[in-house]
Structures are given as C-alpha cells and as structure tokens.
Scaffold this motif. Structure first.
Motif, mmCIF file in Angstrom:
data_model
loop_
_atom_site.group_PDB
_atom_site.id
_atom_site.type_symbol
_atom_site.label_atom_id
_atom_site.label_comp_id
_atom_site.label_asym_id
_atom_site.label_seq_id
_atom_site.Cartn_x
_atom_site.Cartn_y
_atom_site.Cartn_z
ATOM 1 N N UNK A 3 0.796 -1.213 0.000
ATOM 2 C CA UNK A 3 0.000 0.000 0.000
ATOM 3 C C UNK A 3 0.832 1.269 0.000
ATOM 4 N N UNK A 4 1.977 1.289 0.703
ATOM 5 C CA UNK A 4 2.799 2.495 0.750
ATOM 6 C C UNK A 4 3.373 2.797 -0.625
ATOM 7 N N UNK A 5 3.946 1.791 -1.288
ATOM 8 C CA UNK A 5 4.508 2.021 -2.617
ATOM 9 C C UNK A 5 3.427 2.412 -3.610
ATOM 10 N N UNK A 9 3.253 5.697 -6.000
ATOM 11 C CA UNK A 9 3.047 5.688 -7.449
ATOM 12 C C UNK A 9 1.834 6.528 -7.837
ATOM 13 N N UNK A 10 0.781 6.424 -7.048
ATOM 14 C CA UNK A 10 -0.444 7.164 -7.359
ATOM 15 C C UNK A 10 -0.250 8.658 -7.122
ATOM 16 N N UNK A 256 -1.593 -11.303 -7.578
ATOM 17 C CA UNK A 256 -1.807 -10.428 -8.714
ATOM 18 C C UNK A 256 -0.514 -9.700 -9.025
ATOM 19 N N UNK A 257 -0.161 -9.655 -10.296
ATOM 20 C CA UNK A 257 1.022 -8.910 -10.712
ATOM 21 C C UNK A 257 0.599 -7.517 -11.166
ATOM 22 N N UNK A 258 1.318 -6.519 -10.717
ATOM 23 C CA UNK A 258 1.028 -5.144 -11.083
ATOM 24 C C UNK A 258 2.257 -4.550 -11.745
ATOM 25 N N UNK A 259 2.055 -3.858 -12.837
ATOM 26 C CA UNK A 259 3.171 -3.261 -13.555
ATOM 27 C C UNK A 259 2.965 -1.753 -13.675
ATOM 28 N N UNK A 260 4.027 -1.019 -13.385
ATOM 29 C CA UNK A 260 4.047 0.431 -13.510
ATOM 30 C C UNK A 260 5.255 0.823 -14.354
ATOM 31 N N UNK A 261 5.276 2.065 -14.802
ATOM 32 C CA UNK A 261 6.446 2.635 -15.440
ATOM 33 C C UNK A 261 6.881 3.868 -14.670
ATOM 34 N N UNK A 262 8.201 4.038 -14.557
ATOM 35 C CA UNK A 262 8.769 5.216 -13.915
ATOM 36 C C UNK A 262 9.534 6.004 -14.975
ATOM 37 N N UNK A 263 9.143 7.256 -15.158
ATOM 38 C CA UNK A 263 9.821 8.150 -16.094
ATOM 39 C C UNK A 263 10.674 9.127 -15.296
ATOM 40 N N UNK A 271 7.963 10.605 -12.626
ATOM 41 C CA UNK A 271 6.529 10.369 -12.793
ATOM 42 C C UNK A 271 6.275 8.886 -12.987
ATOM 43 N N UNK A 272 5.153 8.415 -12.451
ATOM 44 C CA UNK A 272 4.781 7.014 -12.555
ATOM 45 C C UNK A 272 3.530 6.877 -13.421
ATOM 46 N N UNK A 273 3.454 5.789 -14.138
ATOM 47 C CA UNK A 273 2.283 5.502 -14.959
ATOM 48 C C UNK A 273 1.951 4.027 -14.834
ATOM 49 N N UNK A 274 0.684 3.722 -14.580
ATOM 50 C CA UNK A 274 0.269 2.331 -14.477
ATOM 51 C C UNK A 274 0.153 1.748 -15.880
#
Length: 275
Positions: A3-5, A9-10, A256-263, A271-274
């Motif tokens: 939840x913290x991470x 990201x959000x 569940x696997x969750x993937x994000x991108x970090x720019x 910036x993060x993008x799901x």
C-alpha cells in the motif's frame, strides 16, 4: 500489502496517458513487507519518496536505515515534493549502522522508542549482508544464508510486535510496514547474464518478504518518445499482492502482478504511470 509504494506511485502519477484509474484501499491490519530489487540509485530515490510520502500524506513515523549517510535529498525528490514541510521531515529518523550486527541491534531496539515507527526502510540490504561495499557474492556459504534469514526474520517479527504495540496504544498508524532494497548478484554480474541463474540470498529473502518490487530499465525508444532521460518498468508480485490492495478487476489468483512505469526526466522529475 504494497500500500505504501502504491500510494507513492499514485501520488506522483503522470497526468497523461493513463490507462486505468488506480486507487489504494485502506491499509491491511496485518504487517506487510516489500523487497525492492534493482538499481541502487533508482531504488534509493523510490525509498526516499516512500519515506516522505508516508510521513507527509499518512502522518506516520518512519525509520530509514542506510550504510551511507544521506547528505541532502536527491534532486528527484526535491522536484517531486517541492513544498515538503519541516514537520513532515521530523517524522523520519535516519540511522546509519555500519555493520550487520549494528543493524540487528538497532532493529531489535525499535520497540523502545516513545513512538514506535509504522514504516521501517532499509537501503541496500546486500551491503549489510556482504560487507560495506556490497561486492560479489561468489563466496556465499551457509553462514551468509543463515545471517540473511536471521535479519529477515527479525524484521518480520519486529513489524508484528510494533503493530501490536501501536494497536495497544490505540494508534491509527498500525500496521508497521517494511520496505527494503536489494541488488542481486545476478543483476550486478553482467559478464554472466544467465536467465536461469538465481541468487541464493534473494531466494532466502523471498521466503520472508511478501511482495517483490522489481526495477527493470527500458532501454528502448520509450524514453526518447516521452522526452525522458530514463524509463523503468516496476513489477509488483508475490503472495502479498491481493485484490484488496488494488481497486481494479483482475482474475489472477492467488497473487496479482502489477506493472508500472517510472519516467525520470532531465530536470530530475519522476513520474509514474500504471501499465
């Protein structure tokens, strides 16, 4: 469990190109632990973002362990949180144990604090497990695996104990979470990149940490297309990822696997993008 991470990201999510509306559910009542695997520089920036976000957004006490002293906040953090208040920073305690023994002693004494921490962060676990400089793990033996298990078990037990302590005091800051970073030997040994090779230390850590957060750099065209300096993929996986952690529909069970991108942009902004 992460939840913290996910809150990080959000909070610093890109406002363009969003594919999903991601929200974070209320924290689980149980302690949770996340192991971040990958690049030192990027993982430290994300850990510091997590510390600052937890302190400023959630108002919880954070303890940040590292072997090397943090002289100033990285540019990326200053860009992301330009209006960070001194009061929020006071909720973060930075501690610099030099050896594994010192780290064990300091973790074991966290319950003595007048206000127990709700987030424990450890930067570069491999530095404590393999000497100050990290270095090669090629001399691995059973003693090192035992030390790894000892540290991981102490962290998990401490989180459980601190959670109970916070609940007994009626604190809304429970549960206590753990986030640690680790750079695997497989990632550092570029001369022998074997997809089938595994790091025995990482295998031990995975038995204790409920969530794996993997950083993987995208070396394709995406960075140039987004006018970014670097693009990183962030994968959240493990038994601690549950449907309660993320407000989206997914049928993968039990994890569940969750993937994000970090720019990371030339000016230091992150910036993060799901995905």
């Amino acid at each position: 469990m992460a939840d913290i991470l996910t809150l990080v990201f959000r909070t610093f999510m890109s406002q363009t190109g969003l594919k999903k509306d991601v929200t974070v559910s209320p924290a689980s009542a149980a302690p949770c632990s996340t192991l971040m695997v990958g690049n030192h520089r990027v993982s430290r920036s994300v850990l510091l973002l997590a510390a600052v976000t937890a302190a400023s957004e959630l108002g919880i006490k954070v303890v940040f362990f590292a072997q090397t002293q943090i002289q100033s906040l990285p540019v990326s953090l200053q860009k992301c949180v330009p209006s960070l208040s001194p009061e929020s920073l006071k909720k973060i305690t930075f501690s610099y144990p030099r050896t594994l023994e010192e780290l064990l002693q300091q973790v074991a004494s966290l319950h003595e604090s007048p206000i127990p921490p709700s987030l424990i962060i450890i930067d570069r676990l491999e530095g404590f497990l393999h000497g100050r400089g990290g270095g090669s793990h090629s001399g691995l033996h059973s003693g090192e695996q035992s030390s790894t298990a000892h540290l991981a078990a102490l962290l998990c037990d401490t989180a459980v104990f601190l959670t109970e302590l916070l609940e007994q005091r009626g604190s809304s800051s429970a549960p206590c979470r753990i986030i640690a970073s680790f750079l695997s030997e497989v990632d550092t040994d570029h001369s022998s990149k074997d997809s089938s090779s595994t790091d025995p230390i990482l295998d031990v850590l995975d038995r204790y940490f409920q969530v794996r957060c993997t950083l993987d750099q995208n070396r394709g065209y995406e960075a140039a297309a987004a006018a970014a300096e670097e693009v990183w993929h962030i994968y959240l996986s493990g038994r601690g990822i549950t449907e309660a952690s993320f407000a989206e529909n997914c049928e993968d069970k039990p994890s569940l696997n969750q993937e994000w991108q970090l720019f990371i942009f030339p000016n230091g902004l992150m910036e993060f993008k799901v995905v």
